[in-house]
Scaffold this active site. Structure first.
Site, PDB file in Angstrom:
ATOM      1  N   SER A 157      23.383   4.419 -35.617  1.00  0.00           N
ATOM      2  CA  SER A 157      22.208   4.414 -34.747  1.00  0.00           C
ATOM      3  C   SER A 157      22.618   4.737 -33.319  1.00  0.00           C
ATOM      4  CB  SER A 157      21.541   3.047 -34.794  1.00  0.00           C
ATOM      5  OG  SER A 157      20.525   2.997 -33.827  1.00  0.00           O
ATOM      6  N   HIS A 198      21.160   8.588 -36.573  1.00  0.00           N
ATOM      7  CA  HIS A 198      19.849   7.935 -36.554  1.00  0.00           C
ATOM      8  C   HIS A 198      19.335   7.860 -35.125  1.00  0.00           C
ATOM      9  CE1 HIS A 198      16.724   5.405 -38.346  1.00  0.00           C
ATOM     10  NE2 HIS A 198      16.817   4.645 -37.272  1.00  0.00           N
ATOM     11  N   ASP A 214      16.331   6.616 -32.658  1.00  0.00           N
ATOM     12  CA  ASP A 214      15.178   5.721 -32.521  1.00  0.00           C
ATOM     13  C   ASP A 214      14.256   6.216 -31.424  1.00  0.00           C
ATOM     14  OD1 ASP A 214      15.551   3.504 -34.417  1.00  0.00           O
ATOM     15  OD2 ASP A 214      17.428   3.225 -33.344  1.00  0.00           O
ATOM     16  N   MET A 218      10.847   5.397 -29.526  1.00  0.00           N
ATOM     17  CA  MET A 218       9.886   4.313 -29.297  1.00  0.00           C
ATOM     18  C   MET A 218       8.975   4.686 -28.134  1.00  0.00           C
ATOM     19  SD  MET A 218      12.526   1.085 -29.496  1.00  0.00           S
ATOM     20  CE  MET A 218      13.981   1.160 -30.536  1.00  0.00           C
ATOM     21  N   HIS A 224      13.458   8.104 -36.364  1.00  0.00           N
ATOM     22  CA  HIS A 224      12.592   6.980 -36.754  1.00  0.00           C
ATOM     23  C   HIS A 224      11.592   6.765 -35.623  1.00  0.00           C
ATOM     24  CE1 HIS A 224      12.289   2.306 -37.300  1.00  0.00           C
ATOM     25  NE2 HIS A 224      11.171   2.932 -37.656  1.00  0.00           N
ATOM     26  N   MET A 245       8.900   4.823 -33.901  1.00  0.00           N
ATOM     27  CA  MET A 245       8.197   3.558 -33.706  1.00  0.00           C
ATOM     28  C   MET A 245       7.141   3.823 -32.640  1.00  0.00           C
ATOM     29  SD  MET A 245      11.591   1.200 -33.867  1.00  0.00           S
ATOM     30  CE  MET A 245      12.750   2.552 -33.739  1.00  0.00           C
ATOM     31  N   MET A 301      12.636  -1.976 -42.785  1.00  0.00           N
ATOM     32  CA  MET A 301      13.203  -2.585 -41.574  1.00  0.00           C
ATOM     33  C   MET A 301      13.720  -3.981 -41.913  1.00  0.00           C
ATOM     34  SD  MET A 301      13.138  -0.468 -39.078  1.00  0.00           S
ATOM     35  CE  MET A 301      13.581  -1.576 -37.729  1.00  0.00           C
ATOM     36  N   ASP A 310      17.563  -0.656 -42.000  1.00  0.00           N
ATOM     37  CA  ASP A 310      17.883  -0.537 -40.579  1.00  0.00           C
ATOM     38  C   ASP A 310      17.712  -1.897 -39.917  1.00  0.00           C
ATOM     39  OD1 ASP A 310      18.108   0.074 -37.902  1.00  0.00           O
ATOM     40  OD2 ASP A 310      16.412   1.439 -37.818  1.00  0.00           O
TER      41      ASP A 310
END
Length: 226
Positions: A10, A35, A37, A39, A68, A70, A143, A177
């Site tokens: 990540s 990975h 993230d 957001m 990913h 979010m 998650m 994750d």
């Protein structure tokens, strides 16, 4: 042998000032995916990477960028992320119950791999229609912490969801994750997870390649046993 093990460090745990060299380092240590993230400060309180950062990183690597999202409005991100060079686009089921078919269609039409994620409090049944639909997602991300921040403690009770998914869909990519590392990987691997996101346990290790290798061998050994 089951679905291939994929280890995805990540990048949220990396040194953001040196993202390109951090990515290169992880791939050299044996990572399969990176990975990312994303957001929006709304679906989760934190604000992290966006399309411009993905685009900058893409210039320095050919790696699979496992994004990913979010975010509250994933549809708004399909076009920018596809242009930026994202490889996988995983959205949250909690925000897409009304339009997931359109979302999956659009993600696929842009050449990205669609995945669906669910928070710890969301029942696993919520993702079944997305895996079984005419135009299905290709990965489910369970998650194992509340989304939004790195460095949280692994929630072993989430493994029931992973087991249920693996029994129902033997050839599905199942990603976990949150809090994954040497002390928790066997629990996740034996439940049936094959895509492993690991942040601080890899980036904080004195020997990241040993950790990546351990995560992979745990997944592969569990598959041989099953």
């Amino acid at each position: 042998m089951g679905v291939a093990a994929k280890i995805a460090p990540s990048m949220l745990s990396s040194d953001f000032a040196n993202l390109a060299s951090e990515a290169e380092r992880m791939l050299k240590f044996g990572a399969d995916w990176l990975h990312m993230d994303i957001m929006d400060g709304h679906f989760v309180p934190n604000l992290t990477l966006g399309a411009p950062v993905i685009q900058s990183l893409r210039k320095h690597t050919e790696a699979y960028l496992d994004c990913h999202l979010m975010v509250t409005n994933p549809l708004d991100y399909v076009e920018p992320l596809s242009k930026a060079g994202a490889s996988g686009f995983t959205f949250h089921v909690e925000v897409s119950k009304e339009n997931w078919q359109e979302l999956v269609e659009r993600i696929k039409s842009k050449g990205m791999k669609p995945g669906v994620a669910l928070k710890p409090g969301t029942p696993i049944e919520d993702v079944y229609p997305l895996v079984e639909g005419e135009n299905p997602v290709e990965m489910v991300l369970v998650m194992t912490v509340e989304p939004g921040f790195g460095g949280q403690k692994f929630m072993p009770e989430m493994m029931e969801k992973v087991r249920t998914l693996r029994e129902r869909y033997p050839s599905l990519d199942i990603e976990v994750d949150g809090g994954l590392g040497p002390s928790t990987i066997n629990t996740a691997a034996s439940a049936g997870a094959n895509c492993i996101v690991a942040g601080s346990s890899v980036f904080g290790a004195s020997d990241p390649s040993a950790v990546i290798s351990l995560l992979r061998s745990s997944v592969e050994e569990s598959q041989h046993k099953s």
